[in-house]
Design a protein around this motif. Structure first.
Motif, PDB file in Angstrom:
ATOM      1  N   THR A 190     -10.450  44.223  13.020  1.00  0.00           N
ATOM      2  CA  THR A 190      -9.977  43.462  11.865  1.00  0.00           C
ATOM      3  C   THR A 190      -9.549  44.440  10.779  1.00  0.00           C
ATOM      4  N   ALA A 191      -8.271  44.774  10.743  1.00  0.00           N
ATOM      5  CA  ALA A 191      -7.761  45.696   9.728  1.00  0.00           C
ATOM      6  C   ALA A 191      -7.745  45.021   8.365  1.00  0.00           C
ATOM      7  N   LYS A 192      -7.409  43.725   8.361  1.00  0.00           N
ATOM      8  CA  LYS A 192      -7.377  42.971   7.118  1.00  0.00           C
ATOM      9  C   LYS A 192      -7.980  41.591   7.342  1.00  0.00           C
ATOM     10  N   ILE A 193      -8.573  41.048   6.294  1.00  0.00           N
ATOM     11  CA  ILE A 193      -9.200  39.730   6.349  1.00  0.00           C
ATOM     12  C   ILE A 193      -8.318  38.736   5.620  1.00  0.00           C
ATOM     13  N   ARG A 194      -8.055  37.616   6.252  1.00  0.00           N
ATOM     14  CA  ARG A 194      -7.317  36.543   5.577  1.00  0.00           C
ATOM     15  C   ARG A 194      -8.343  35.627   4.904  1.00  0.00           C
ATOM     16  N   LEU A 195      -8.235  35.512   3.617  1.00  0.00           N
ATOM     17  CA  LEU A 195      -9.204  34.761   2.819  1.00  0.00           C
ATOM     18  C   LEU A 195      -8.565  33.483   2.288  1.00  0.00           C
ATOM     19  N   GLN A 196      -9.102  32.350   2.714  1.00  0.00           N
ATOM     20  CA  GLN A 196      -8.574  31.066   2.248  1.00  0.00           C
ATOM     21  C   GLN A 196      -9.570  30.437   1.285  1.00  0.00           C
ATOM     22  N   ILE A 197      -9.063  30.065   0.099  1.00  0.00           N
ATOM     23  CA  ILE A 197      -9.907  29.482  -0.933  1.00  0.00           C
ATOM     24  C   ILE A 197      -9.397  28.089  -1.279  1.00  0.00           C
ATOM     25  N   GLN A 198     -10.240  27.088  -1.063  1.00  0.00           N
ATOM     26  CA  GLN A 198      -9.924  25.726  -1.476  1.00  0.00           C
ATOM     27  C   GLN A 198     -10.379  25.573  -2.927  1.00  0.00           C
ATOM     28  N   CYS A 199      -9.469  25.132  -3.788  1.00  0.00           N
ATOM     29  CA  CYS A 199      -9.785  25.161  -5.211  1.00  0.00           C
ATOM     30  C   CYS A 199      -8.919  24.161  -5.990  1.00  0.00           C
ATOM     31  N   LYS A 200      -9.128  24.134  -7.286  1.00  0.00           N
ATOM     32  CA  LYS A 200      -8.275  23.392  -8.211  1.00  0.00           C
ATOM     33  C   LYS A 200      -7.922  24.336  -9.354  1.00  0.00           C
ATOM     34  N   THR A 201      -6.634  24.622  -9.477  1.00  0.00           N
ATOM     35  CA  THR A 201      -6.201  25.563 -10.511  1.00  0.00           C
ATOM     36  C   THR A 201      -5.762  24.812 -11.764  1.00  0.00           C
ATOM     37  N   PRO A 202      -6.015  25.376 -12.949  1.00  0.00           N
ATOM     38  CA  PRO A 202      -5.560  24.740 -14.197  1.00  0.00           C
ATOM     39  C   PRO A 202      -4.041  24.859 -14.353  1.00  0.00           C
ATOM     40  N   ASP A 203      -3.478  24.074 -15.248  1.00  0.00           N
ATOM     41  CA  ASP A 203      -2.022  24.073 -15.430  1.00  0.00           C
ATOM     42  C   ASP A 203      -1.487  25.421 -15.877  1.00  0.00           C
ATOM     43  N   ASN A 204      -2.291  26.174 -16.618  1.00  0.00           N
ATOM     44  CA  ASN A 204      -1.823  27.466 -17.131  1.00  0.00           C
ATOM     45  C   ASN A 204      -2.218  28.644 -16.236  1.00  0.00           C
ATOM     46  N   PHE A 205      -2.599  28.346 -14.999  1.00  0.00           N
ATOM     47  CA  PHE A 205      -3.037  29.402 -14.074  1.00  0.00           C
ATOM     48  C   PHE A 205      -1.885  30.371 -13.790  1.00  0.00           C
ATOM     49  N   ASN A 206      -2.188  31.682 -13.864  1.00  0.00           N
ATOM     50  CA  ASN A 206      -1.185  32.729 -13.676  1.00  0.00           C
ATOM     51  C   ASN A 206      -1.688  33.721 -12.626  1.00  0.00           C
ATOM     52  N   THR A 207      -0.892  33.958 -11.629  1.00  0.00           N
ATOM     53  CA  THR A 207      -1.312  34.844 -10.528  1.00  0.00           C
ATOM     54  C   THR A 207      -0.911  36.302 -10.736  1.00  0.00           C
ATOM     55  N   SER A 208      -0.262  36.606 -11.849  1.00  0.00           N
ATOM     56  CA  SER A 208       0.293  37.954 -12.031  1.00  0.00           C
ATOM     57  C   SER A 208      -0.788  39.033 -11.978  1.00  0.00           C
ATOM     58  N   GLU A 209      -1.943  38.807 -12.605  1.00  0.00           N
ATOM     59  CA  GLU A 209      -3.015  39.803 -12.607  1.00  0.00           C
ATOM     60  C   GLU A 209      -3.587  39.982 -11.199  1.00  0.00           C
ATOM     61  N   LEU A 210      -3.721  38.866 -10.506  1.00  0.00           N
ATOM     62  CA  LEU A 210      -4.238  38.928  -9.144  1.00  0.00           C
ATOM     63  C   LEU A 210      -3.281  39.689  -8.227  1.00  0.00           C
ATOM     64  N   CYS A 211      -1.988  39.454  -8.417  1.00  0.00           N
ATOM     65  CA  CYS A 211      -0.980  40.084  -7.558  1.00  0.00           C
ATOM     66  C   CYS A 211      -0.945  41.600  -7.719  1.00  0.00           C
ATOM     67  N   LYS A 212      -1.387  42.091  -8.874  1.00  0.00           N
ATOM     68  CA  LYS A 212      -1.415  43.529  -9.090  1.00  0.00           C
ATOM     69  C   LYS A 212      -2.458  44.207  -8.209  1.00  0.00           C
ATOM     70  N   ARG A 213      -3.489  43.432  -7.825  1.00  0.00           N
ATOM     71  CA  ARG A 213      -4.624  44.026  -7.103  1.00  0.00           C
ATOM     72  C   ARG A 213      -4.774  43.534  -5.667  1.00  0.00           C
ATOM     73  N   PHE A 214      -4.285  42.308  -5.419  1.00  0.00           N
ATOM     74  CA  PHE A 214      -4.487  41.728  -4.087  1.00  0.00           C
ATOM     75  C   PHE A 214      -3.207  41.057  -3.593  1.00  0.00           C
ATOM     76  N   ALA A 215      -3.084  41.013  -2.275  1.00  0.00           N
ATOM     77  CA  ALA A 215      -1.914  40.359  -1.669  1.00  0.00           C
ATOM     78  C   ALA A 215      -2.179  38.862  -1.559  1.00  0.00           C
ATOM     79  N   ILE A 216      -1.342  38.064  -2.224  1.00  0.00           N
ATOM     80  CA  ILE A 216      -1.447  36.607  -2.143  1.00  0.00           C
ATOM     81  C   ILE A 216      -0.388  36.096  -1.164  1.00  0.00           C
ATOM     82  N   LEU A 217      -0.841  35.480  -0.099  1.00  0.00           N
ATOM     83  CA  LEU A 217       0.087  34.987   0.925  1.00  0.00           C
ATOM     84  C   LEU A 217       0.610  33.602   0.593  1.00  0.00           C
ATOM     85  N   GLU A 218      -0.249  32.750   0.046  1.00  0.00           N
ATOM     86  CA  GLU A 218       0.139  31.382  -0.307  1.00  0.00           C
ATOM     87  C   GLU A 218      -0.595  30.976  -1.569  1.00  0.00           C
TER      88      GLU A 218
END
Length: 297
Positions: A223-251
């Motif tokens: 397992t070179a990489k782990i695919r992590l799926q998170i079931q959640c509810k995001t707020p209207d102002n949710f921003n993925t930019s900070e996350l994208c700087k550190r982690f790969a977001i597939l969906e």
């Protein structure tokens, strides 16, 4: 304690090398799954261990007994024979009595019926084996293999050609036997089956072991990489930019986020960043490499 030791085992038919320098050690109480494509050499290896095919070179020991004295080990083993070679003119009763007599045991009719029930075989003891379906032949072959509670059980494709309900029944039976102390070496094409019930795996390809070891360790190693799926509810102002700087977001959606991470250690950091942004998390599901993916690679 090693119960099966295979050392530089080779088998050739003329110029064709079927098994090439196999080495494997199986400890007492382990449940090994042997997988490989058609023609990989699985049945040849099984037949050599059972004494029905002669090796070309190398050797093996079963319960400390050298392969030159394999008959001494076979009385302590349960071996599932090739169902195409069962004695069709025998009844189920006669077949069971004959196979147990070969190991010096006598078996009563009521004990045979109990074994038939254990393997989910519903048939009269008087019915000739030639009237059995392919799946029924598999079941009686398994029944005679487990009849005397062997120390080692060797199975070649035990559930292929068996109906789905019986497959689950037999898998549960194998698990219980293993939990009771029986060491099992099983060749199978069913990768889901191996993933579910085996503790160890060997992948055989072109006569050589490509992968072998404890199942979860093999999965972790591949397992070179782990695919992590998170079931959640995001707020209207949710921003993925900070996350994208550190982690790969597939969906990404309002109800689900899927990341690709290099280590389990990244998961708490992701959860922390999400909760800081007001994301409500319902479930976190890390997915590692599957046995199918490892096999295909």
């Amino acid at each position: 304690m090693s119960v099966i030791e295979i050392n530089n085992l080779e088998k050739s038919y003329g110029a064709k090398n079927v098994l090439r320098g196999l080495n494997l050690t199986i400890e007492k109480g382990e449940f090994w799954g042997l997988i490989g494509k058609n023609g990989a050499g699985k049945s040849t290896l099984i037949n050599i261990l059972c004494g029905t095919v002669i090796k070309t070179s190398g050797g093996f020991r079963i319960m400390g007994i050298d392969d030159t004295s394999i008959d001494k080990a076979k009385v302590r083993m349960g071996i599932m024979p090739d169902v195409s070679e069962l004695f069709g003119d025998m009844s189920g009763l006669e077949f069971m009595e004959y196979m147990l007599a070969l190991k010096g045991h006598h078996i009563r009719s009521k004990d045979i019926l109990a074994l038939f029930e254990k393997v989910d075989l519903a048939v009269s003891l008087k019915t000739k084996i030639k009237a059995y379906s392919f799946g029924m032949k598999k079941k009686i072959a398994i029944a005679q293999a487990i009849a005397d509670t062997p120390e080692i059980l060797i199975l070649d494709e035990p559930t292929s050609g068996v109906d789905p309900e019986s497959i689950l029944h037999l898998q549960n039976l194998f698990e219980k036997l293993n939990q009771g102390g029986t060491t099992i070496f099983m060749a199978s094409h069913n990768l889901d089956e191996v993933s579910r019930i085996c503790s160890h795996i060997s992948i055989l390809d072109r006569g050589q072991f490509q992968v072998q070891g404890e199942l979860q360790s093999v999965i972790n190693e591949h397992t070179a990489k782990i695919r992590l799926q998170i079931q959640c509810k995001t707020p209207d102002n949710f921003n993925t930019s900070e996350l994208c700087k550190r982690f790969a977001i597939l969906e990404a959606s309002h109800s689900s986020l899927t990341f690709e991470v290099k280590s389990q250690d990244d998961i708490p950091q992701i959860i922390h960043l999400l909760t800081e942004q007001g994301v409500s998390i319902f479930s976190v599901i890390p997915r590692k490499a599957t046995l199918e993916e490892i096999f295909m690679s």
